[in-house]
Design an enzyme around this catalytic site. Structure first.
Site, PDB file in Angstrom:
ATOM      1  N   LYS A   8      75.067  -5.190  33.841  1.00 23.38           N
ATOM      2  CA  LYS A   8      76.390  -4.688  34.222  1.00 23.38           C
ATOM      3  C   LYS A   8      76.480  -4.731  35.740  1.00 23.38           C
ATOM      4  O   LYS A   8      75.456  -4.708  36.426  1.00 23.38           O
ATOM      5  CB  LYS A   8      76.563  -3.244  33.749  1.00 23.38           C
ATOM      6  CG  LYS A   8      78.004  -2.851  33.555  1.00 23.38           C
ATOM      7  CD  LYS A   8      78.512  -3.279  32.200  1.00 23.38           C
ATOM      8  CE  LYS A   8      79.974  -2.991  32.017  1.00 23.38           C
ATOM      9  NZ  LYS A   8      80.364  -3.124  30.612  1.00 23.38           N
ATOM     10  N   SER A  25      82.697 -13.000  24.165  1.00 23.25           N
ATOM     11  CA  SER A  25      82.228 -13.649  25.402  1.00 23.25           C
ATOM     12  C   SER A  25      81.129 -14.658  25.074  1.00 23.25           C
ATOM     13  O   SER A  25      81.067 -15.746  25.643  1.00 23.25           O
ATOM     14  CB  SER A  25      81.645 -12.606  26.364  1.00 23.25           C
ATOM     15  OG  SER A  25      82.655 -12.024  27.139  1.00 23.25           O
ATOM     16  N   ASP A  81      85.607  -5.815  33.000  1.00 21.37           N
ATOM     17  CA  ASP A  81      85.508  -4.447  32.489  1.00 21.37           C
ATOM     18  C   ASP A  81      86.692  -3.720  33.157  1.00 21.37           C
ATOM     19  O   ASP A  81      87.656  -4.395  33.574  1.00 21.37           O
ATOM     20  CB  ASP A  81      84.139  -3.828  32.860  1.00 21.37           C
ATOM     21  CG  ASP A  81      83.812  -2.569  32.044  1.00 21.37           C
ATOM     22  OD1 ASP A  81      83.356  -2.700  30.905  1.00 21.37           O
ATOM     23  OD2 ASP A  81      84.051  -1.446  32.537  1.00 21.37           O
TER      24      ASP A  81
HETATM   25  N1  GLU Z   1      82.759  -5.121  29.626  1.00 18.87           N
HETATM   26  C1  GLU Z   1      82.683  -5.437  28.238  1.00 18.87           C
HETATM   27  C2  GLU Z   1      81.706  -4.519  27.546  1.00 18.87           C
HETATM   28  O1  GLU Z   1      81.629  -3.353  27.894  1.00 18.87           O
HETATM   29  C3  GLU Z   1      82.482  -6.917  27.989  1.00 18.87           C
HETATM   30  C4  GLU Z   1      81.255  -7.525  28.602  1.00 18.87           C
HETATM   31  C5  GLU Z   1      81.171  -9.062  28.465  1.00 18.87           C
HETATM   32  O2  GLU Z   1      82.041  -9.663  27.872  1.00 18.87           O
HETATM   33  O3  GLU Z   1      80.193  -9.602  28.981  1.00 18.87           O
HETATM   34  O4  GLU Z   1      81.028  -4.858  26.619  1.00 18.87           O
END
Ligand code: GLU
Length: 453
Positions: A128, A385, A168
């Site tokens: 993240k 994704s 996000d």
């Molecule tokens: N931010 C999203 C999550 O909390 C997606 C992350 C992504 O697609 O890599 O899973």
């Protein structure tokens, strides 16, 4: 050593070596506590010191982001990328731009992402990133400048087989576009190094919708076990970003009535159901606040934050059958959980990451309200994704229906995995335990396979 002593020691160690990271302590405590039955059953995890290893990120990158606003003034923000675990695939996880983002926030999100990504059944590790940059009130040009400055540092550390960031909170299609443009300029490479890209340049259909749709598919699977469904159910939804909007859209398709949405300034309640077209126009086109929605929809009521119950969120005090917390962490507190119980809510389905506070969660468990943890229920976004990465790798683009069918199947499998695992450990329907054990076991077994690295 007994597992409870080990868990205590590891949690103590985290507090000592990473001070001031409350959200990270919260996320690790929840996961480690729920692993007890697995650790008691199989000594290999403690023998291989997996707990000590899994709570420490493989790599943490912290950098300065310097950018110039429209008036020529220089600003500085902090950028982060926490590459938590790459045991089962390249690092994968979103970027969050919000003034509250700290190292503790990014570490909690990265830690959750390890297990979420494992649950999808796909080959993706956990990461993240983000910044304490506040996109609110910034011009397009300022957003672009910030994204370019952010990527100028980040590009050293990412790659399509190494680490693939996405969006996000505060990072949507526009930001991914600016980040991608800068990556391409710096490297000269056009590749799938980010997901959530525009449909004209490598993005996947249904990626934008995926987290919200997936969350609703998950809730439907859960209710079906008890011979119930979403049809005709009044659903309280919080948030008004991507997750909330597409949760509302899918709820309508399932015959449910989404009665609310919210943002940082207030909550909208509409007994007959939120006007989705108006909501999309306000949030996706005008980027305005819900106060404006209230001016165009005369059948709704608007509850400003000043009128919220103390220590709570107005959304959870509305009459509803199912709750979809889809805004942010710790948005559903103990007094909210009590109000939901009082109003007859039968399921709380987390669309956001860790939206429920620990004491609220305890109350929910004790009172027999069904509960879908975010790392299972909101995994549809990151799963899609990965579908985007697959399409990029084969230079293909699948239809909306194709992606949506795959998403539906993935959500069904995640549900089955979490549910079956809860049965295996004699706590049928406790999906917190089921999801945590299933996600952990996959990563931990793989770590053991790969040796002490
Ligand atoms: N931010 C999203 C999550 O909390 C997606 C992350 C992504 O697609 O890599 O899973």
């Amino acid at each position: 050593m007994p597992s409870s002593k080990k868990i205590e020691d590891v949690l103590k160690y985290i507090r000592e070596c990473s001070p001031g990271q409350d959200e990270f302590y919260q996320a690790t405590a929840e996961v480690l506590d729920s692993l007890r039955p697995l650790l008691n059953e199989d000594p290999k995890y403690l023998e291989h010191n997996v707990l000590d290893r899994i709570v420490v990120p493989e790599r943490t990158i912290i950098f300065r982001v310097t950018w110039v606003d429209d008036a020529g003034k220089v600003h500085v923000n902090v950028g982060y990328r926490v590459q938590f675990n790459s045991t089962i695939g390249p690092y994968k996880g979103g970027l969050r731009f919000h003034p509250t983002v700290s190292l503790g926030t990014v570490k909690f999100l990265g830690f959750e992402q390890i297990f979420k990504n494992a649950l999808t059944g796909l080959q993706i590790g956990g990461a993240k990133g983000g910044s304490n940059f506040n996109p609110k009130g910034k011009s397009d040009n300022e957003i672009m400048k910030f994204c370019q400055a952010f990527m100028t540092e980040l590009y050293h550390h990412i790659g399509k087989h190494k680490d693939v960031p996405a969006g996000d909170i505060g990072v949507g299609a526009r930001e991914i576009g600016y980040l991608f443009g800068q990556y391409k300029r710096l490297t000269g490479e056009f590749d799938g190094v980010l997901t959530g890209k525009g449909l004209n340049w490598g993005g996947s259909k249904a990626r934008k919708e995926a987290t919200g749709y997936g969350s609703v598919y998950f809730a439907e699977n859960f209710l079906n076990v008890y011979d119930k469904s979403l049809k005709g159910k009044r659903c309280a939804v919080s948030g008004s970003g991507n997750v909330a909007i597409y949760t509302i859209e899918k709820l309508y398709e399932m015959g449910a009535i989404p009665v609310s949405c919210s943002d940082s300034k207030g909550t909208i309640y509409r007994e007959k159901g939120i006007d989705l077209k108006a909501l999309k126009a306000i949030k996706e086109i005008h980027h305005a606040s819900l106060e404006e929605y209230a001016t165009v929809d005369c059948e709704c009521s608007y509850i400003p934050v000043s009128k919220y119950p103390e220590g709570g969120h107005a959304v959870w005090h509305l009459p509803c059958d199912v709750a979809f917390p889809s805004a942010t962490q710790n948005e559903l507190t103990l007094i909210d959980a009590k109000a939901l119980k009082e109003n007859g809510c039968i399921l709380i389905n987390e669309g956001a990451n860790m939206p429920t506070t620990p004491d609220a969660l305890e109350f929910i468990k004790e009172n027999g309200i069904l509960f879908s943890p975010g790392k299972a229920a909101n995994a549809g976004g990151v799963a899609t994704s990965q579908l985007e990465m697959s399409q990029n790798a084969s230079m293909a683009q699948w239809s909306f229906e194709e992606v949506d069918i795959k998403l539906r199947t993935i959500m069904q499998n995640i549900f089955k995995t979490a549910y079956e695992t809860s049965k295996e450990f004699d706590c049928e329907g406790d999906l917190v335990t089921g999801a945590n054990i299933a996600g952990f076991r996959k990563v931990a077994d793989s770590m053991i396979d790969q040796g002490a690295v």
